[in-house]
Design an enzyme around this catalytic site. Structure first.
Site, PDB file in Angstrom:
ATOM      1  N   GLY A   1      47.034  63.143  32.853  1.00 25.67           N
ATOM      2  CA  GLY A   1      47.980  62.103  33.208  1.00 25.67           C
ATOM      3  C   GLY A   1      47.354  60.726  33.110  1.00 25.67           C
ATOM      4  O   GLY A   1      46.149  60.555  33.308  1.00 25.67           O
TER       5      GLY A   1
ATOM      6  N   HIS B   1      44.572  56.773  35.283  1.00 28.32           N
ATOM      7  CA  HIS B   1      43.173  56.972  35.679  1.00 28.32           C
ATOM      8  C   HIS B   1      42.226  56.059  34.901  1.00 28.32           C
ATOM      9  O   HIS B   1      41.027  56.308  34.832  1.00 28.32           O
ATOM     10  CB  HIS B   1      42.769  58.428  35.456  1.00 28.32           C
ATOM     11  CG  HIS B   1      43.604  59.405  36.214  1.00 28.32           C
ATOM     12  ND1 HIS B   1      43.715  59.366  37.590  1.00 28.32           N
ATOM     13  CD2 HIS B   1      44.395  60.429  35.790  1.00 28.32           C
ATOM     14  CE1 HIS B   1      44.521  60.341  37.979  1.00 28.32           C
ATOM     15  NE2 HIS B   1      44.946  61.000  36.912  1.00 28.32           N
TER      16      HIS B   1
ATOM     17  N   LYS C   1      40.494  68.899  33.255  1.00 32.26           N
ATOM     18  CA  LYS C   1      40.390  68.876  34.717  1.00 32.26           C
ATOM     19  C   LYS C   1      41.268  69.982  35.287  1.00 32.26           C
ATOM     20  O   LYS C   1      42.357  70.258  34.768  1.00 32.26           O
ATOM     21  CB  LYS C   1      40.825  67.508  35.254  1.00 32.26           C
ATOM     22  CG  LYS C   1      39.943  66.370  34.789  1.00 32.26           C
ATOM     23  CD  LYS C   1      40.294  65.063  35.461  1.00 32.26           C
ATOM     24  CE  LYS C   1      41.699  64.605  35.185  1.00 32.26           C
ATOM     25  NZ  LYS C   1      41.968  64.409  33.731  1.00 32.26           N
TER      26      LYS C   1
ATOM     27  N   HIS D   1      45.420  61.823  42.499  1.00 28.38           N
ATOM     28  CA  HIS D   1      46.834  61.466  42.393  1.00 28.38           C
ATOM     29  C   HIS D   1      47.421  61.166  43.772  1.00 28.38           C
ATOM     30  O   HIS D   1      48.632  61.041  43.910  1.00 28.38           O
ATOM     31  CB  HIS D   1      47.624  62.607  41.738  1.00 28.38           C
ATOM     32  CG  HIS D   1      46.996  63.130  40.494  1.00 28.38           C
ATOM     33  ND1 HIS D   1      46.276  64.302  40.468  1.00 28.38           N
ATOM     34  CD2 HIS D   1      46.950  62.638  39.244  1.00 28.38           C
ATOM     35  CE1 HIS D   1      45.824  64.513  39.239  1.00 28.38           C
ATOM     36  NE2 HIS D   1      46.207  63.512  38.488  1.00 28.38           N
TER      37      HIS D   1
ATOM     38  N   ASP E   1      38.746  27.382  50.700  1.00 29.72           N
ATOM     39  CA  ASP E   1      38.718  28.846  50.633  1.00 29.72           C
ATOM     40  C   ASP E   1      38.469  29.498  51.980  1.00 29.72           C
ATOM     41  O   ASP E   1      38.271  30.711  52.075  1.00 29.72           O
ATOM     42  CB  ASP E   1      37.664  29.328  49.629  1.00 29.72           C
ATOM     43  CG  ASP E   1      36.290  28.730  49.898  1.00 29.72           C
ATOM     44  OD1 ASP E   1      36.147  28.029  50.926  1.00 29.72           O
ATOM     45  OD2 ASP E   1      35.383  28.964  49.094  1.00 29.72           O
TER      46      ASP E   1
ATOM     47  N   THR F   1      28.690  25.078  49.271  1.00 32.11           N
ATOM     48  CA  THR F   1      28.138  23.742  49.013  1.00 32.11           C
ATOM     49  C   THR F   1      27.575  23.122  50.284  1.00 32.11           C
ATOM     50  O   THR F   1      26.724  22.231  50.211  1.00 32.11           O
ATOM     51  CB  THR F   1      29.219  22.818  48.431  1.00 32.11           C
ATOM     52  OG1 THR F   1      30.325  22.749  49.336  1.00 32.11           O
ATOM     53  CG2 THR F   1      29.705  23.333  47.092  1.00 32.11           C
TER      54      THR F   1
ATOM     55  N   GLY G   1      25.056  15.011  45.477  1.00 36.51           N
ATOM     56  CA  GLY G   1      26.411  15.538  45.485  1.00 36.51           C
ATOM     57  C   GLY G   1      27.404  14.713  44.690  1.00 36.51           C
ATOM     58  O   GLY G   1      28.418  15.219  44.228  1.00 36.51           O
TER      59      GLY G   1
ATOM     60  N   THR H   1      35.517  13.949  51.286  1.00 39.01           N
ATOM     61  CA  THR H   1      34.442  14.909  51.512  1.00 39.01           C
ATOM     62  C   THR H   1      33.745  14.547  52.817  1.00 39.01           C
ATOM     63  O   THR H   1      34.157  13.613  53.518  1.00 39.01           O
ATOM     64  CB  THR H   1      33.406  14.882  50.372  1.00 39.01           C
ATOM     65  OG1 THR H   1      32.679  13.645  50.431  1.00 39.01           O
ATOM     66  CG2 THR H   1      34.071  15.035  49.004  1.00 39.01           C
TER      67      THR H   1
ATOM     68  N   ASP I   1      39.943  16.582  55.846  1.00 36.17           N
ATOM     69  CA  ASP I   1      38.897  17.347  55.187  1.00 36.17           C
ATOM     70  C   ASP I   1      38.029  18.037  56.231  1.00 36.17           C
ATOM     71  O   ASP I   1      37.487  17.377  57.126  1.00 36.17           O
ATOM     72  CB  ASP I   1      38.033  16.421  54.326  1.00 36.17           C
ATOM     73  CG  ASP I   1      36.911  17.187  53.657  1.00 36.17           C
ATOM     74  OD1 ASP I   1      37.202  17.959  52.744  1.00 36.17           O
ATOM     75  OD2 ASP I   1      35.760  17.014  54.088  1.00 36.17           O
TER      76      ASP I   1
END
Length: 569
Positions: free
Chosen positions: A55, A58, A106, A219, A394, A439, A480, A488, A550
């Site tokens: 199938g 996979h 299999k 499966h 982030d 950073t 920087g 910043t 910031d």
């Protein structure tokens, strides 16, 4: 449930069409869901053709293992459903010459029936065919009438069988080598999240947030048991114990290991699991000759992993090491370094730049207390900074800064051994450089390092500290590249440094001058909410970041205020 497809019912055909359109050396067998070596019509007479399949869903199995040195063809059925007898027979006819074909299957009822019937039909046509059934899943009791399922260990069988066929060995010998190897492969998996079939509106099973399924099939079939999520070390230990017990592997056994992702498990998780598997095997005295890590046989987008272990001979190692052009087989050798291999040392600079003077006293204690206060303030603000960073970045700033702050507090006794302000700042700079990620780490390390350059072994006064702070900020800007207005940390640091220098020059009391610097930093941080970022992650958001301060600038105000309060107190 979202899938990047055109029509779910046509996904397998679309997959084959698109795969061969850009894969040199692969072709579709016209009219059938079979991916084969493009040269099958010209070079298939002298060697045994090795075929596998099953199938779809996979991937990269099975089409990813079609290529010289592995499979001659992969027969693909619908998602999680065996291919038809006619598809398998078409694959055999297209690739098998006078040397015949070996089918690697299999152990699932649909696969064994359809591949088995196709093999009988091919034999009736005069094509020599042998079949190898892979039953490597130790989660299912061998005493079951159905037998153990075939899972990721099948990929290792592909490699050994394909390499044996590439040597020009006759069908009976290729089949014997593959069967002997398949009989030794043992595997077991664990799922941490279910998969979703194309076109389905829900996962094909459910797990609670803290649950895992031990020994499930590829499966989504039920496993040995459902349990609570455990750390990687324990997870690896459970899998290794189950596998080595079934395979009767003990001290001195020489093994090859495959750590396989089930679809959405990240490389980081797989590498950690592989390391823990290696440790668990070594603790039992089992030698690991080869170890491969990656996604080799998945279950769509299931999260989790499986481990396959096989006791190997010298001949089998040679076959595993033999070259192949199959796209999904790793180019890395899989060779495992000796457990005793030493780490590569990094030369130290000998601390030549650190003062070795012996002056220590109340002033050094005040600086240590100020560093501690700043660190504690950052720890207390971790959640706030994380939330601010989620809005415009982030989301890792709070965690990164807190990690450095925590280490500074843990190393308070070590810091206290430094005899001068310069030496102490150098040590703080090292901690920030090593412990704070992203950073922020290098920038804060630069800030403190730049400040330390302006300090001598003599007792620094307020003017010297103001100059040192300004020098640190200048270093951050120089490396920087940020300026005031770029949104910043400089939007808080530069106003603070300027205010401190101005107030100290005007003869303001040092504590009061520092409070003016804090106010300037806070004002600069607030102003960042009104501007669009020019540098940093916030710059990717454009106007969407406006309205949110910031987090780097806010952090400056937090630790600077704590430092000021400590000095004033």
């Amino acid at each position: 449930m979202k899938k990047i497809l055109d029509t779910p019912g046509e996904a397998v055909g679309d997959f084959i069409e698109c795969l061969v359109s850009h894969s040199d050396g692969l072709a579709k067998v016209r009219g059938w869901n079979v991916v084969a070596r493009a040269d099958s019509g010209t070079t298939n007479s002298g060697q045994v053709a090795v075929l596998s399949g099953g199938g779809s869903g996979h991937e990269p199995a099975h089409a990813g293992y079609v290529g010289p040195g592995m499979l001659n063809a992969a027969v693909l059925g619908p998602v999680f459903t065996s291919p038809s007898v006619d598809d398998v027979l078409a694959g055999i006819r297209a690739t098998a010459g006078a040397a015949g074909a070996l089918l690697v299957v299999k152990n699932y009822t649909g696969d064994t029936l359809n591949f088995g019937l196709a093999a009988e039909m091919a034999k009736a046509e005069g094509i020599p065919v042998e079949t190898v059934i892979v039953q490597d899943d130790v989660a299912i009791e061998a005493a079951s009438r159905v037998g153990s399922r075939g899972i990721a260990g099948t990929v290792l069988v592909h490699k050994v069988a394909g390499a044996a066929a590439a040597r020009g060995l006759p069908l009976e010998e290729v089949a014997s080598i593959a069967r002997g190897f398949a009989a030794k492969v043992a595997s077991m998996g664990v799922a941490t999240a279910p998969c979703v079939l194309p076109g389905a509106s829900a996962p094909n099973f459910e797990l609670e947030d803290d649950e895992v399924e031990w020994g499930l099939g590829i499966h989504g079939e039920a496993g040995r048991e459902r349990g609570t999520m455990v750390p990687a070390r324990e997870l690896a230990s459970v899998l290794v114990r189950a596998i080595t017990a079934r395979a009767e592997l003990g001290a001195g056994a020489r093994t090859a290991v495959l750590v396989n992702g089930l679809g959405t498990t990240t490389p980081m998780e797989l590498e950690i699991t592989a390391g823990r598997v290696l440790s668990a095997l070594r603790s039992e005295g089992v030698e690991v000759e080869r170890l491969w890590v990656g996604t080799f046989l998945s279950a769509l987008d299931m999260a989790g992993c499986s481990v396959s272990i096989v006791d190997v001979t010298d001949q089998e190692l040679e076959l595993l090491d033999a070259p192949t052009d199959a796209a999904a087989w790793p180019r890395a050798t899989g060779r495992v370094p000796d457990a005793e291999r030493s780490e590569l040392p990094v030369p130290e600079n000998g601390g030549a730049t650190r003062s070795t003077g012996s002056r220590a006293g109340a002033d050094m204690s005040r600086l240590l207390d100020a560093v501690g206060a700043a660190a504690r303030a950052v720890l207390e603000a971790e959640d706030r900074l994380t939330e601010l960073d989620r809005n415009v970045g982030d989301g890792d700033m709070g965690t990164n800064l807190a990690r450095g702050a925590r280490v500074l507090l843990e190393q308070a006794d070590t810091l206290a051994k430094e005899s001068t302000e310069k030496a102490l700042l150098l040590r703080v700079s090292e901690v920030l450089r090593k412990e704070v990620g992203g950073t922020s780490g290098p920038l804060y390390s630069l800030l403190v390092l730049g400040a330390s350059d302006r300090l001598s072994s003599d007792k620094p006064d307020a003017a010297t500290w103001a100059e040192a702070f300004a020098a640190g900020v200048a270093a951050v800007q120089r490396i920087g590249g940020a300026r005031v207005g770029d949104r910043t940390m400089i939007d808080a640091l530069r106003p603070a440094a300027d205010a401190l220098a101005r107030e100290v020059a005007a003869g303001t009391d040092p504590a009061a001058a520092l409070r003016h610097a804090v106010d300037a930093a806070d004002q600069g941080a607030r102003h960042t909410a009104e501007v669009q970022a020019s540098l940093g992650r916030s710059s990717y958001l454009g106007e969407r970041a406006v309205g949110h301060p910031d987090p780097g600038a806010v952090a400056v105000g937090i630790w600077l205020r704590a430092l000021s309060d400590q000095v004033s107190g």
